[in-house]
Design a protein around this motif. Structure first.
Motif, PDB file in Angstrom:
ATOM      1  N   TYR A 102       0.400   5.408   0.682  1.00 17.55           N
ATOM      2  CA  TYR A 102      -0.550   6.360   1.273  1.00 17.55           C
ATOM      3  C   TYR A 102      -0.099   7.785   0.946  1.00 17.55           C
ATOM      4  O   TYR A 102       1.054   8.136   1.196  1.00 17.55           O
ATOM      5  CB  TYR A 102      -0.590   6.183   2.797  1.00 17.55           C
ATOM      6  CG  TYR A 102      -0.910   4.773   3.227  1.00 17.55           C
ATOM      7  CD1 TYR A 102      -2.222   4.326   3.286  1.00 17.55           C
ATOM      8  CD2 TYR A 102       0.110   3.886   3.562  1.00 17.55           C
ATOM      9  CE1 TYR A 102      -2.527   3.027   3.668  1.00 17.55           C
ATOM     10  CE2 TYR A 102      -0.177   2.584   3.943  1.00 17.55           C
ATOM     11  CZ  TYR A 102      -1.491   2.161   3.996  1.00 17.55           C
ATOM     12  OH  TYR A 102      -1.773   0.871   4.365  1.00 17.55           O
ATOM     13  N   ARG A 110       0.856  -1.191   0.000  1.00 18.68           N
ATOM     14  CA  ARG A 110       0.000   0.000   0.000  1.00 18.68           C
ATOM     15  C   ARG A 110       0.891   1.240   0.000  1.00 18.68           C
ATOM     16  O   ARG A 110       1.928   1.270   0.668  1.00 18.68           O
ATOM     17  CB  ARG A 110      -0.856   0.079   1.270  1.00 18.68           C
ATOM     18  CG  ARG A 110      -1.986  -0.880   1.325  1.00 18.68           C
ATOM     19  CD  ARG A 110      -3.149  -0.454   0.416  1.00 18.68           C
ATOM     20  NE  ARG A 110      -4.255  -1.390   0.540  1.00 18.68           N
ATOM     21  CZ  ARG A 110      -4.274  -2.625   0.036  1.00 18.68           C
ATOM     22  NH1 ARG A 110      -3.240  -3.075  -0.656  1.00 18.68           N
ATOM     23  NH2 ARG A 110      -5.317  -3.409   0.217  1.00 18.68           N
ATOM     24  N   ASP A 139      -5.349   5.942  -0.713  1.00 17.44           N
ATOM     25  CA  ASP A 139      -4.586   4.699  -0.563  1.00 17.44           C
ATOM     26  C   ASP A 139      -4.383   4.092  -1.945  1.00 17.44           C
ATOM     27  O   ASP A 139      -5.356   3.870  -2.671  1.00 17.44           O
ATOM     28  CB  ASP A 139      -5.340   3.677   0.287  1.00 17.44           C
ATOM     29  CG  ASP A 139      -5.553   4.168   1.707  1.00 17.44           C
ATOM     30  OD1 ASP A 139      -5.185   5.322   2.005  1.00 17.44           O
ATOM     31  OD2 ASP A 139      -6.088   3.387   2.511  1.00 17.44           O
TER      32      ASP A 139
END
Ligand SMILES: NC(=O)c1ccc[n+]([C@@H]2O[C@H](COP(=O)([O-])OP(=O)(O)OC[C@H]3O[C@@H](n4cnc5c(N)ncnc54)[C@H](O)[C@@H]3O)[C@@H](O)[C@H]2O)c1
Length: 371
Positions: A302, A300, A311
């Motif tokens: 961010y 992920r 995200d």
């Protein structure tokens, strides 16, 4: 009249690299990897388990089958020694192999401590041979993607990281060499720590750790909890558990940034097993989270876009089996003849950091690394 054509020169052929492998556990993974690559012949295999030795020897048609590593490293006409033995043997086998003029591919950890690691790197330089360590985790596709993202897009200055490998019940070989201080050098930290630390430093562009403050505990192993194979736990209550099953550290890097680092073999907690590396940058964050060796959906990113949190979940599939990639790279380095950056220098810094963690935990104070 017989036509006489000029004799064709024989096609240029480089001799295959000849490899000897010590160890039959992870060693069988080395065997499969070397055996699958072109331009390589595995000509020797050593290990104590004679049935397994003979079975692997027959399967891969290996001429030299030996029960002592000393008989393997001195074989003539061997280019490479590949080491997958208990940790305490990494140093003596490497030193003997380098002195005999072989290149060395060694399992993690490079050594039990900094003094050994420095000797090994110095020997690789002295004998002008390649010394590399099996840091296969950094070859995972999610870690490689993350590194490309950091290099090409970036998340601003990374000021803090969190890196961990946590298991609920994952002490390997309870009361085997893995839990002997003399044979393993330590417990969870020296076993799983090298992979997490290697991936972390790789992602951080080889930032240097300047100081560490660490704690270590071996409560669960000593109390008989936490074996990876629960039948071992039930079957054996003899022998010592001399190492830590949890280590936790704060790293200070030489540029003022920091990292929280935690490695556990065992803990009465929720997760079975997960590996996590989280980077906090001024303009974004990035996390590789691998529960139970997952191969998908592990990355992920961010960011804030126009004031809103976003995200990003790149589609990255981790095929697994990274040893062949690392071993192919090692062979490329051997063949290149350019060996000056392949003398175990990266592995040395990782050993220095883990060694400093052990000293910090033992002495109850922050340890500064020599720069
Ligand atoms: N890179 C990774 O992902 C990874 C994974 C597991 C283990 N490892 C590392 O691999 C190494 C071996 O671990 P393992 O799980 O295979 O252990 P293991 O106990 O299964 O195997 C050790 C092998 O060493 C052999 N050996 C011991 N003494 C010997 C001697 N005097 N001469 C010849 N052979 C000898 C044993 O016979 C055995 O075959 C360790 O350093 C471990 O940290 C790395």
């Amino acid at each position: 009249m017989a036509s006489s054509s000029p004799a064709r020169p024989a096609p240029l052929r480089t001799r295959p690299l000849r490899v000897g492998i010590v160890g039959l556990g992870m060693g069988s993974v080395h065997l499969e990897a070397f055996g699958s690559l072109p331009g390589v012949e595995v000509v020797a295999l050593a290990g104590k388990e004679t049935d397994r030795l003979n079975a692997l020897g027959a399967m891969y048609e290996i001429p030299h089958l030996l029960t002592e590593w000393q008989d393997l490293v001195t074989l003539e006409d061997l280019d490479i020694v590949s080491i997958a033995t208990p940790n305490a043997l990494h140093h003596p086998i490497t030193m003997a192999a380098l002195a005999a003029g072989k290149h060395v591919f060694c399992e993690k950890p490079l050594a039990l401590d900094t003094a050994q690691a420095r000797e090994m790197v110095a020997a690789a330089i002295e004998h002008d041979r390649v010394l590399e360590v099996a840091f296969n985790h950094r070859r995972r596709a999610d870690i490689q993607y993350a590194k490309r993202y950091l290099d090409e897009v970036g998340i601003g200055r990374i000021y803090h990281a969190r890196a961990s490998w946590k298991r609920r019940a994952g002490i390997p070989g309870l009361r085997s060499w893995f839990t002997s201080k003399r044979m393993a050098g330590g417990g969870a930290l020296i076993d799983l720590g090298p992979h997490v630390l290697d991936s972390l430093l790789f992602l951080l562009g080889e930032r240097k750790v300047a100081a560490v403050s660490a704690v270590a505990h071996g409560e669960l192993g000593r109390a008989g909890y936490g074996a990876m194979d629960r039948s071992e736990q039930m079957a054996s209550d003899t022998g010592a558990f001399e190492v830590e099953d949890l280590a936790s550290a704060l790293f200070r890097f030489d540029d003022g940034s920091s990292a929280a680092f935690e490695i556990t073999w065992a803990g009465h907690t929720v997760d079975d097993e997960d590996i996590s590396i989280e980077l906090l940058g001024v303009d974004g964050g990035l996390r590789v989270f691998v529960p139970r060796y997952a191969s998908d959906d592990t990355l992920r990113i961010y960011r804030d876009v126009a004031g809103r949190p976003v995200d990003i979940a790149p589609e990255v599939h981790v095929p697994g089996g990274e040893h062949p990639i690392v071993i192919a790279e090692f062979l490329d380095h051997v063949r290149s003849g350019q060996w000056e950056h392949h003398r175990g220098e990266f592995a040395l810094h990782r050993t220095e950091v883990l060694d400093a963690c052990y000293r910090s935990a033992a002495e109850g104070r922050e340890i500064r690394l020599e720069s």
